[in-house]
Scaffold this motif. Structure first.
Motif, PDB file in Angstrom:
ATOM      1  N   ASN A   1       0.831  -1.197   0.000  1.00 23.51           N
ATOM      2  CA  ASN A   1       0.000   0.000   0.000  1.00 23.51           C
ATOM      3  C   ASN A   1       0.868   1.251   0.000  1.00 23.51           C
ATOM      4  O   ASN A   1       1.836   1.363   0.757  1.00 23.51           O
ATOM      5  N   ILE A   2       0.523   2.199  -0.871  1.00 26.84           N
ATOM      6  CA  ILE A   2       1.111   3.539  -0.874  1.00 26.84           C
ATOM      7  C   ILE A   2      -0.041   4.498  -0.630  1.00 26.84           C
ATOM      8  O   ILE A   2      -0.849   4.772  -1.519  1.00 26.84           O
ATOM      9  N   GLY A   3      -0.179   4.974   0.603  1.00 31.35           N
ATOM     10  CA  GLY A   3      -1.321   5.779   0.998  1.00 31.35           C
ATOM     11  C   GLY A   3      -1.198   7.230   0.592  1.00 31.35           C
ATOM     12  O   GLY A   3      -0.208   7.654  -0.028  1.00 31.35           O
ATOM     13  N   PRO A   4      -2.202   8.033   0.953  1.00 33.62           N
ATOM     14  CA  PRO A   4      -2.186   9.457   0.600  1.00 33.62           C
ATOM     15  C   PRO A   4      -1.027  10.190   1.266  1.00 33.62           C
ATOM     16  O   PRO A   4      -0.620   9.889   2.384  1.00 33.62           O
ATOM     17  N   TRP A   5      -0.497  11.169   0.564  1.00 33.49           N
ATOM     18  CA  TRP A   5       0.536  12.088   1.053  1.00 33.49           C
ATOM     19  C   TRP A   5       1.813  11.342   1.444  1.00 33.49           C
ATOM     20  O   TRP A   5       2.430  11.613   2.478  1.00 33.49           O
ATOM     21  N   THR A   6       2.212  10.403   0.609  1.00 42.04           N
ATOM     22  CA  THR A   6       3.420   9.630   0.884  1.00 42.04           C
ATOM     23  C   THR A   6       4.258   9.508  -0.393  1.00 42.04           C
ATOM     24  O   THR A   6       3.795   9.775  -1.497  1.00 42.04           O
ATOM     25  N   TYR A   7       5.500   9.095  -0.203  1.00 40.02           N
ATOM     26  CA  TYR A   7       6.412   8.807  -1.303  1.00 40.02           C
ATOM     27  C   TYR A   7       6.499   7.291  -1.474  1.00 40.02           C
ATOM     28  O   TYR A   7       6.397   6.534  -0.484  1.00 40.02           O
TER      29      TYR A   7
END
Length: 314
Positions: free
Chosen positions: A59-65
């Motif tokens: 998972n790559i969630g919101p506001w992340t790199y």
């Protein structure tokens, strides 16, 4: 905010649609590899495979790199593409289709309303019967049937099927707008200046265009802005069902559909964020319609008046 997203979509997204999903293996991106201590190059398609959002473990969630130094304001989708880019470009698709369908509906409704109000009698009765026949058909089933039947036609290739959707919405939704402006048009047709224009020998088309249309334009603005929200949510609904705008063209309803299997996981953002945006946009356009009505008719019920005013500048 919605219009800004649509107008400046290419500049707002951290990447482009072509790099993001259409031809991701035709582009490269550079990133810092901490293991090797050097800058490495990788195909965007391979980087997307390493940035999937398919649950708690991946998972790559919101506001992340992601691991390749790419910033994702709304996280990534189930295939690793950037969700923010998908949504800002999808807002342009929804706005263009919505505005085009409302403009066509308003043109049809205004033309038929002014014609039936001017001639009255059998012409008006014919318009009533036609509108009743169209309104009697279930609109959702009609939309699904027409999009399915015309899917293989040449017109479905224009704007990834968006132009076909606009035409279908226009020719199935003009009746509601026609009903809304038919009454005011009938009232205007009884005014003294209409009789004076007839006595001076002006043509019916000139009378309708110059002396009647300006007095129903306010109603067109009110109901048009309210209809726009309904068109946007209908477009999203058809895309959710796998109809409407042809993939891989971004559309908000398709994002909701793609992420519905991950709502209970850490990748909840795929469906929830576009769903919230659809709700805000539809509510915003409905509020815009109320605001236009209050500005045109300050004595209307929503403006706090005791009785509804004439409206529409009449």
């Amino acid at each position: 905010m919605f219009v800004t997203m649509a107008v400046f979509a290419p500049a707002l997204g951290p990447t482009t649609v072509d790099q993001n999903m259409r031809n991701s293996y035709g582009y490269e991106t550079k990133y810092w590899d901490s293991d090797s201590g050097s800058v490495e190059t990788i195909l965007v398609g391979d980087a997307n495979l390493g940035s999937l959002s398919q649950g708690n473990d991946r998972n790559i969630g919101p506001w992340t790199y992601d691991d390749y130094g790419r910033f994702h304001p709304f996280g990534t989708m189930q295939d690793g593409s950037d969700l923010f880019t998908f949504l800002v470009v999808g807002s342009r698709i929804s706005l263009v289709i919505g505005v085009l369908s409302v403009a066509l509906s308003a043109s049809i409704a205004a033309t038929l309303a002014l014609t039936s109000a001017y001639y009255k009698g059998r012409v008006d009765l014919s318009m009533v019967l036609i509108s009743d026949a169209v309104m009697a058909m279930p609109q959702l089933l009609l939309l699904i049937m027409l999009t399915t039947v015309l899917r293989e036609s040449w017109i479905n290739e224009v704007y990834s099927g968006g132009f076909l959707l606009a035409l279908i919405f226009a020719f199935t939704g003009w009746t509601y707008m026609w009903r809304s402006i038919r009454g005011p048009a009938l009232q205007i047709s009884e005014r003294e200046w209409i009789d004076a224009a007839r006595s001076f020998g002006q043509r019916p088309t000139t009378i309708m265009r110059k002396h009647m249309l300006p007095y129903v334009t306010g109603y067109l603005l009110i109901y048009g802005s309210m209809t726009l929200g309904g068109a946007i949510i209908s477009i999203a609904g058809l895309s959710f069902l796998g109809l409407g705008v042809a993939p891989p063209t971004p559309e908000w309803g398709r994002a909701v559909n793609l992420g519905q299997n991950y709502v209970r996981t850490g990748s909840w953002h795929i469906s929830l964020i576009p769903g919230i945006l659809i709700t805000l946009v539809v509510t915003g356009f409905n509020a815009l319609g109320d605001g236009i009505r209050d500005a045109i008719d300050p004595q209307s019920d929503s403006a706090g008046g005791e009785t509804a005013g004439a409206g529409g500048g009449a």
